[in-house]
Design an enzyme around this catalytic site. Sequence first.
Site, PDB file in Angstrom:
ATOM      1  N   LYS A   1       0.855  -1.192   0.000  1.00  0.00           N
ATOM      2  CA  LYS A   1       0.000   0.000   0.000  1.00  0.00           C
ATOM      3  C   LYS A   1       0.892   1.244   0.000  1.00  0.00           C
ATOM      4  O   LYS A   1       1.556   1.543   0.994  1.00  0.00           O
ATOM      5  CB  LYS A   1      -0.899   0.040   1.246  1.00  0.00           C
ATOM      6  CG  LYS A   1      -1.990   1.114   1.087  1.00  0.00           C
ATOM      7  CD  LYS A   1      -2.607   1.538   2.394  1.00  0.00           C
ATOM      8  CE  LYS A   1      -1.804   2.563   3.120  1.00  0.00           C
ATOM      9  NZ  LYS A   1      -1.644   3.856   2.408  1.00  0.00           N
TER      10      LYS A   1
ATOM     11  N   GLU B   1      10.177   0.807  10.079  1.00  0.00           N
ATOM     12  CA  GLU B   1      11.228   1.810   9.837  1.00  0.00           C
ATOM     13  C   GLU B   1      10.566   3.160  10.014  1.00  0.00           C
ATOM     14  O   GLU B   1       9.814   3.604   9.142  1.00  0.00           O
ATOM     15  CB  GLU B   1      11.754   1.686   8.400  1.00  0.00           C
ATOM     16  CG  GLU B   1      12.660   0.513   8.151  1.00  0.00           C
ATOM     17  CD  GLU B   1      13.967   0.630   8.896  1.00  0.00           C
ATOM     18  OE1 GLU B   1      14.307   1.728   9.390  1.00  0.00           O
ATOM     19  OE2 GLU B   1      14.639  -0.398   9.027  1.00  0.00           O
TER      20      GLU B   1
ATOM     21  N   CYS C   1      14.313  10.405   6.166  1.00  0.00           N
ATOM     22  CA  CYS C   1      14.349   9.932   7.557  1.00  0.00           C
ATOM     23  C   CYS C   1      15.735  10.053   8.172  1.00  0.00           C
ATOM     24  O   CYS C   1      15.858  10.149   9.391  1.00  0.00           O
ATOM     25  CB  CYS C   1      13.851   8.494   7.638  1.00  0.00           C
ATOM     26  SG  CYS C   1      14.789   7.383   6.578  1.00  0.00           S
TER      27      CYS C   1
ATOM     28  N   GLU D   1      10.652  15.563  14.965  1.00  0.00           N
ATOM     29  CA  GLU D   1      11.146  15.487  13.593  1.00  0.00           C
ATOM     30  C   GLU D   1      10.554  16.639  12.770  1.00  0.00           C
ATOM     31  O   GLU D   1       9.339  16.804  12.729  1.00  0.00           O
ATOM     32  CB  GLU D   1      10.732  14.135  12.991  1.00  0.00           C
ATOM     33  CG  GLU D   1      11.371  13.840  11.653  1.00  0.00           C
ATOM     34  CD  GLU D   1      10.896  12.503  11.079  1.00  0.00           C
ATOM     35  OE1 GLU D   1       9.705  12.164  11.226  1.00  0.00           O
ATOM     36  OE2 GLU D   1      11.718  11.802  10.462  1.00  0.00           O
TER      37      GLU D   1
HETATM   38  P1  NAD Z   1       2.823   8.207   7.621  1.00  0.00           P
HETATM   39  O1  NAD Z   1       3.135   7.466   8.843  1.00  0.00           O
HETATM   40  O2  NAD Z   1       1.810   9.245   7.644  1.00  0.00           O
HETATM   41  O3  NAD Z   1       2.400   7.194   6.464  1.00  0.00           O
HETATM   42  C1  NAD Z   1       3.160   6.049   6.148  1.00  0.00           C
HETATM   43  C2  NAD Z   1       2.230   4.979   5.621  1.00  0.00           C
HETATM   44  O4  NAD Z   1       1.458   4.477   6.715  1.00  0.00           O
HETATM   45  C3  NAD Z   1       1.230   5.484   4.594  1.00  0.00           C
HETATM   46  O5  NAD Z   1       1.062   4.530   3.579  1.00  0.00           O
HETATM   47  C4  NAD Z   1      -0.031   5.639   5.405  1.00  0.00           C
HETATM   48  O6  NAD Z   1      -1.199   5.542   4.634  1.00  0.00           O
HETATM   49  C5  NAD Z   1       0.091   4.490   6.358  1.00  0.00           C
HETATM   50  N1  NAD Z   1      -0.716   4.613   7.577  1.00  0.00           N
HETATM   51  C6  NAD Z   1      -1.056   5.736   8.234  1.00  0.00           C
HETATM   52  N2  NAD Z   1      -1.841   5.429   9.294  1.00  0.00           N
HETATM   53  C7  NAD Z   1      -1.970   4.092   9.299  1.00  0.00           C
HETATM   54  C8  NAD Z   1      -2.676   3.185  10.145  1.00  0.00           C
HETATM   55  N3  NAD Z   1      -3.394   3.602  11.179  1.00  0.00           N
HETATM   56  N4  NAD Z   1      -2.588   1.865   9.863  1.00  0.00           N
HETATM   57  C9  NAD Z   1      -1.869   1.418   8.819  1.00  0.00           C
HETATM   58  N5  NAD Z   1      -1.202   2.240   7.972  1.00  0.00           N
HETATM   59  C10 NAD Z   1      -1.259   3.561   8.215  1.00  0.00           C
HETATM   60  O7  NAD Z   1       4.250   8.761   7.168  1.00  0.00           O
HETATM   61  P2  NAD Z   1       4.569   9.747   5.988  1.00  0.00           P
HETATM   62  O8  NAD Z   1       4.125  11.103   6.368  1.00  0.00           O
HETATM   63  O9  NAD Z   1       4.116   9.135   4.707  1.00  0.00           O
HETATM   64  O10 NAD Z   1       6.157   9.666   5.960  1.00  0.00           O
HETATM   65  C11 NAD Z   1       6.969  10.426   6.727  1.00  0.00           C
HETATM   66  C12 NAD Z   1       7.539   9.628   7.860  1.00  0.00           C
HETATM   67  O11 NAD Z   1       8.165   8.437   7.367  1.00  0.00           O
HETATM   68  C13 NAD Z   1       8.629  10.372   8.588  1.00  0.00           C
HETATM   69  O12 NAD Z   1       8.482  10.227   9.977  1.00  0.00           O
HETATM   70  C14 NAD Z   1       9.896   9.686   8.109  1.00  0.00           C
HETATM   71  O13 NAD Z   1      10.991   9.828   8.992  1.00  0.00           O
HETATM   72  C15 NAD Z   1       9.447   8.291   7.954  1.00  0.00           C
HETATM   73  N6  NAD Z   1      10.346   7.545   7.074  1.00  0.00           N
HETATM   74  C16 NAD Z   1      11.168   6.627   7.636  1.00  0.00           C
HETATM   75  C17 NAD Z   1      12.056   5.932   6.838  1.00  0.00           C
HETATM   76  C18 NAD Z   1      12.976   4.907   7.438  1.00  0.00           C
HETATM   77  O14 NAD Z   1      13.539   4.142   6.678  1.00  0.00           O
HETATM   78  N7  NAD Z   1      13.147   4.856   8.745  1.00  0.00           N
HETATM   79  C19 NAD Z   1      12.096   6.169   5.467  1.00  0.00           C
HETATM   80  C20 NAD Z   1      11.236   7.117   4.933  1.00  0.00           C
HETATM   81  C21 NAD Z   1      10.363   7.797   5.756  1.00  0.00           C
END
Ligand code: NAD
Length: 484
Positions: A153, A228, A262, A363
């Site tokens: 997804k 992650e 990230c 962050e």
């Molecule tokens: P987000 O958490 O809003 O979304 C990530 C994914 O999770 C999306 O597909 C979203 O639809 C899904 N999601 C949201 N709520 C959910 C739920 N209740 N149940 C299941 N899935 C759900 O994050 P974002 O805004 O897309 O990305 C930014 C974040 O991602 C930052 O905190 C960044 O640091 C992190 N990130 C981490 C890494 C890593 O490798 N550690 C890499 C890239 C981004």
Amino acid sequence: MQVLNPATEEVICEVPLATTDDAERALSAADSAFRAWARTPPIERAKFMLAIADGIRDRADELARLVTAEEGKPITEARGEVAGAADFFSYYAGLARSIEGEILASDIADEELWIRRVPHGVVAAIIPWNYPSALTARKIAPAILAGNTVVLKPHEDTPLSALAIGEVIAEVGVPPGVVNIVTGPGETVGAALASSQTTNLVTMTGSVEAGRAVLHSAAENITQVSLELGGKAPFIVLDDADLDVAVRSAVTSRYMNCGQVCISNERTYVHRSVYNEFLERYVECVSELRVGDPTSESTDVGPKVNRQELEKVTSMVDDARSAGANVLIGGRVLTDDEFARGYWYEPTVLTNVDHSMEIMHREIFGPVTPIMPFDEWNSVIELANDSTYGLSAYLFTNDFQRIMRAVNDVRFGELYINRIGPEALQAFHIGYRQSGIGGDDGKHGLDIYLQPQTIYANFSGHAMNHLMPYGEPGLEERGAVERS
Ligand code: NAD
């Protein structure tokens, strides 16, 4: 669902708004495809993966434009991302002959104990928007090499790159059901994927909040989870560092992808003896960044990905300012002329910040650097480690003793010494504390997609003596007495 271009707010296209039923149907397709895929020898799976890598490279230009259109990163960066997506498939294809188990001697004659490493079954992969093509590949490649089938997804803002890679996967003949992509919101579709009984492993990249929600959903069926999550990387510059290298590295690490990485430099600590000079050069470097149309070859910084993200960064800088921070450069939403539409924030540098401020803990994920001086090694290490995040940290110095101290004292999953990211394919991307559990990349990343299975292979033809299931009583103790 409408997909918007964050540089122009134009609707690029519409994609299906999947429901929880669609999520279940995708899982069921993955489940049906699992047995045949798991029986396919890894080397045969790898052939598909090499073809996927070639397919991505053949369409690299189109895929890079898609990344830029839906996410807003400059086209020069998007090309690197797409090359990385292809590399995930070819790298993991190269591990096809590296799936190994163990054979242990048994306590019983004519018996062997095998510990095999087998696929989990159906993997639910949930990814964020900041690297929509590379993260699609980072999840799918190791999962399918290991023999799992996948339902991925993408984030609701950036589904197009994943769908395009899905097309490549279908074109090269990967059997139907092995890779499935559903587009929809996290709270419904993501939660359904994580909580379903059909899912055997959830791998998710995203924010801590969503990671926590995924853990809750997965708890329903005690499903394994790899997360992650976010980061708050400290970037430490010591007094002997090559300042030119340190400044350019710190700026790149902060402003690439508009700060939405990230492992970004989220808080910069500079030794007081070189602080003024560092700051002067840093601000000069930031002032030279070209913000604008991400499709232009000369752009360094594009827009933020969406309005909520823009508002979050704006309010974090405003709060820091109210708490006493100085804005040395930037600090504004851009709205003039070419910025009339889209989500633009000026590259910003904040000084007069301290550890009590939210901007040093939460962050930012945007083009904003808080910089503060430090006097002593111990104090900077304490500041660095005092974070709920534990993904990446940076150290710039040529002092061998300090480097070795940092290796031992810095409590982060990754430490970059005199260099910045991106992460290497063969390494292990791992966050401590709230930055995650599990990890991605390399052979340890492949391990996440395999689970041990223990086989008791008895070929004696005798029934076991069930009165002594754990061997001759007292053997261990007797051995100890004889040894002593
Ligand atoms: P987000 O958490 O809003 O979304 C990530 C994914 O999770 C999306 O597909 C979203 O639809 C899904 N999601 C949201 N709520 C959910 C739920 N209740 N149940 C299941 N899935 C759900 O994050 P974002 O805004 O897309 O990305 C930014 C974040 O991602 C930052 O905190 C960044 O640091 C992190 N990130 C981490 C890494 C890593 O490798 N550690 C890499 C890239 C981004």
